[in-house]
Write a protein that holds these residues in place. Structure first.
Motif, PDB file in Angstrom:
ATOM      1  N   ALA A 115      82.648  46.072  71.405  1.00  0.00           N
ATOM      2  CA  ALA A 115      82.780  44.611  71.420  1.00  0.00           C
ATOM      3  C   ALA A 115      82.039  44.023  70.226  1.00  0.00           C
ATOM      4  O   ALA A 115      81.706  44.743  69.269  1.00  0.00           O
ATOM      5  N   GLY A 116      81.782  42.697  70.291  1.00  0.00           N
ATOM      6  CA  GLY A 116      81.272  41.974  69.127  1.00  0.00           C
ATOM      7  C   GLY A 116      79.823  42.278  68.762  1.00  0.00           C
ATOM      8  O   GLY A 116      79.491  42.474  67.594  1.00  0.00           O
ATOM      9  N   ALA A 117      78.950  42.303  69.779  1.00  0.00           N
ATOM     10  CA  ALA A 117      77.530  42.548  69.486  1.00  0.00           C
ATOM     11  C   ALA A 117      77.364  43.897  68.794  1.00  0.00           C
ATOM     12  O   ALA A 117      76.679  44.008  67.775  1.00  0.00           O
ATOM     13  N   ASN A 120      78.264  43.889  65.186  1.00  0.00           N
ATOM     14  CA  ASN A 120      77.189  43.371  64.331  1.00  0.00           C
ATOM     15  C   ASN A 120      76.023  44.358  64.206  1.00  0.00           C
ATOM     16  O   ASN A 120      75.439  44.489  63.134  1.00  0.00           O
ATOM     17  N   GLU A 216      78.838  33.447  60.522  1.00  0.00           N
ATOM     18  CA  GLU A 216      80.108  33.212  61.204  1.00  0.00           C
ATOM     19  C   GLU A 216      80.928  32.407  60.201  1.00  0.00           C
ATOM     20  O   GLU A 216      80.474  31.338  59.767  1.00  0.00           O
ATOM     21  N   SER A 221      80.482  29.226  68.803  1.00  0.00           N
ATOM     22  CA  SER A 221      79.760  28.737  69.985  1.00  0.00           C
ATOM     23  C   SER A 221      78.845  27.564  69.667  1.00  0.00           C
ATOM     24  O   SER A 221      78.652  26.688  70.495  1.00  0.00           O
ATOM     25  N   VAL A 251      84.153  37.531  64.879  1.00  0.00           N
ATOM     26  CA  VAL A 251      84.373  37.889  66.279  1.00  0.00           C
ATOM     27  C   VAL A 251      85.127  36.757  66.988  1.00  0.00           C
ATOM     28  O   VAL A 251      86.081  37.004  67.726  1.00  0.00           O
ATOM     29  N   LYS A 278      86.793  40.192  70.241  1.00  0.00           N
ATOM     30  CA  LYS A 278      87.630  39.248  71.002  1.00  0.00           C
ATOM     31  C   LYS A 278      89.154  39.365  70.784  1.00  0.00           C
ATOM     32  O   LYS A 278      89.827  40.091  71.485  1.00  0.00           O
TER      33      LYS A 278
HETATM   34  N1  PLP Z   1      79.769  37.058  67.231  1.00  0.00           N
HETATM   35  C1  PLP Z   1      80.328  35.890  67.544  1.00  0.00           C
HETATM   36  C2  PLP Z   1      80.664  34.921  66.463  1.00  0.00           C
HETATM   37  C3  PLP Z   1      80.600  35.576  68.881  1.00  0.00           C
HETATM   38  O1  PLP Z   1      81.140  34.388  69.186  1.00  0.00           O
HETATM   39  C4  PLP Z   1      80.286  36.521  69.880  1.00  0.00           C
HETATM   40  C5  PLP Z   1      80.547  36.231  71.301  1.00  0.00           C
HETATM   41  O2  PLP Z   1      80.751  35.106  71.700  1.00  0.00           O
HETATM   42  C6  PLP Z   1      79.698  37.735  69.497  1.00  0.00           C
HETATM   43  C7  PLP Z   1      79.473  37.979  68.160  1.00  0.00           C
HETATM   44  C8  PLP Z   1      79.321  38.770  70.503  1.00  0.00           C
HETATM   45  O3  PLP Z   1      80.445  39.415  70.990  1.00  0.00           O
HETATM   46  P1  PLP Z   1      80.399  40.205  72.385  1.00  0.00           P
HETATM   47  O4  PLP Z   1      80.087  39.209  73.445  1.00  0.00           O
HETATM   48  O5  PLP Z   1      81.785  40.789  72.469  1.00  0.00           O
HETATM   49  O6  PLP Z   1      79.366  41.262  72.264  1.00  0.00           O
END
Ligand code: PLP
Length: 447
Positions: A115-117, A120, A216, A221, A251, A278
């Motif tokens: 996933a996103g975290a 990164n 970003e 968010s 993401v 996402k």
């Molecule tokens: N980066 C951005 C810009 C995000 O909006 C998010 C989640 O909202 C993430 C990273 C983290 O992604 P994840 O919740 O899939 O780990």
């Protein structure tokens, strides 16, 4: 009917008893019980229907229940549910190739994550390995994920539980022009200020220590903050000048959300790394990753890439990404995001003119935010940063939801980011609900 309601009550009771819910004190929560989701809608246990106006967590870009993606998952599960990351197999190769094909021209390879975290986390490591440097720059108004490294990248308060932070993580300020401390003549002047200030900050931190600048591309968010003219090019130039890796966190902003495959395409800039998640699989199965420039990919021909995950390149995740990318193409969702997005932009401008509680509207494709104020002239936010003791925003979200408009907020900003499959008529119908609720907010600030 009674049975359905009893069923909903039991699910909620068990959820409150056994689930820990994200980012919340657990007492007093009242989660809606959802029983069905289709297209741009979902339904609760009482049979009430909602427009999904945030695409859940801005990830359901193709909407709920898409047959093609569901079938691809079933097929892959039957064929080969799992194979380890050391092996090559059809959907892993195809997903990576398809992603590189739609990414900016300089991109070469993909490292898959869950996933996103995690995307990164791995981008931090890749930037450090490639440059041999360690400092990591990111912005205050940002969210990059909740795991330790990603939370340290994050600038907003969700970072605090991970502090004291990782040494060498440095924050800088965002070009948030609506609330800029000094009035700028135009976007170019603002860009000049923010880039010059950042250049000075890099010099004071030591350019020989700075590995990466994370941003970003369009801040999600934290309130849909769109970079001013020349800003991303300015970041690119700083990265070139000081041999720093430019990382665009796409993401949330990637995968058609802004009307382009990746938001950075709007500004014709090539980052060194793009992190994604996402919209790559739209939540049907979790998948994220890091897209790496050919130059950085070549570096790892000779140098070990110290990254790995049991589930890197998970077959079902990759099969889902392949099908999802085909859906984006077949249903022309980039085009729809732009087309319906321009209608959304007009509606938002009308709401801003009409309602005294609307201080600013920001939008690009189907990615938008409505910034609520007590007073348009002073720009005093409807609720202060990080603090809403009277639960004013929660109350507004509750009103929207009771009219069938589901979304979420950040501070004083309402997020509007429906699935990219939404039609103009559906959007107009949903935004009438917003208009009605903003009337109520206007009255609230008048008394
Ligand atoms: N980066 C951005 C810009 C995000 O909006 C998010 C989640 O909202 C993430 C990273 C983290 O992604 P994840 O919740 O899939 O780990």
């Amino acid at each position: 009917e009674t049975t359905i309601i009893d069923y909903g009550t039991k699910i909620k009771k068990d959820s409150l008893a056994y689930n820990l819910h994200s980012w919340s004190a657990q007492g007093g929560l009242n989660p809606k019980v959802i029983t069905k989701a289709e297209g741009i809608y979902f339904w609760d246990a009482d049979g009430k229907k909602y427009f999904d106006m945030s695409s859940q967590l801005v990830n359901m870009n193709i909407g709920h229940g898409h047959r093609k993606v569901v079938d691809a998952i079933k097929e892959q599960a039957e064929k080969m549910a799992f194979m380890g990351p050391a092996y090559a197999f059809d959907v892993k190769s195809e997903a990576a190739r398809k992603i590189v094909e739609v990414a900016p021209d300089n991109m070469g390879k993909v490292f898959f994550t869950n996933a996103g975290a995690e995307a990164n986390e791995n981008a931090i490591k890749i930037a450090r390995m490639f440059t041999g440097k360690y400092k990591i720059f990111s912005r205050y108004r940002s969210y990059h994920g909740a795991s330790y490294g990603a939370a340290n990248l994050t600038g907003e308060k969700r970072r605090f539980p991970s502090e004291p932070g990782i040494p060498g993580f440095v924050k800088f300020f965002d070009p948030y022009l609506y609330r800029a401390p000094i009035p700028f003549k135009d976007e170019k002047e603002a860009t000049k200020y923010y880039i010059t200030q950042l250049r000075e900050q890099i010099i004071f931190e030591g350019p020989d220590k700075v590995a990466a600048i994370f941003l970003e591309t369009v801040t999600g968010s934290n309130g849909i903050i769109i970079p001013p003219e020349g800003y991303l090019k300015g970041i690119r130039d700083l990265c070139d000048e000081f041999n720093i890796v430019m990382v665009c966190d796409e993401v949330m902003a990637g995968w058609g959300r802004t009307g382009e495959w990746f938001a950075v395409n709007h500004w014709d800039v090539n980052p060194d790394l793009i992190t994604f998640a996402k919209g790559a699989t739209c939540g049907y199965i979790p998948l994220g990753g890091v897209i790496v420039s050919s130059k950085i990919a070549d570096f790892f021909d000779e140098n070990t890439m110290w990254c790995g995950l049991t589930y890197s390149g998970h077959p079902i995740g990759c099969a889902t990404a392949v099908a999802t990318i085909e859906v984006y193409k077949e249903e022309k969702l980039m085009e729809n995001s732009k087309k319906v997005g321009s209608v959304l932009g007009k509606i938002l401008e009308t709401l801003k003119t009409k309602h005294k509680c609307v201080g600013d509207v920001r939008y690009i494709g189907l990615f938008s935010g409505i910034e609520l104020v007590k007073d348009k002239t002073t720009k005093e936010p409807l609720v202060p940063h990080g603090n809403d003791p009277e639960k004013i925003m929660k109350n507004i979200l509750g009103m929207l939801s009771s009219e069938g408009f589901a979304t979420y907020s950040h501070d004083n900003i309402l997020i509007v980011a429906p699935p990219l499959t939404i039609t103009e008529d559906e959007l107009k119908e949903a935004m009438e609900i917003m208009d009605k609720v903003l009337d109520y907010v206007d009255n609230m600030i008048s008394v």
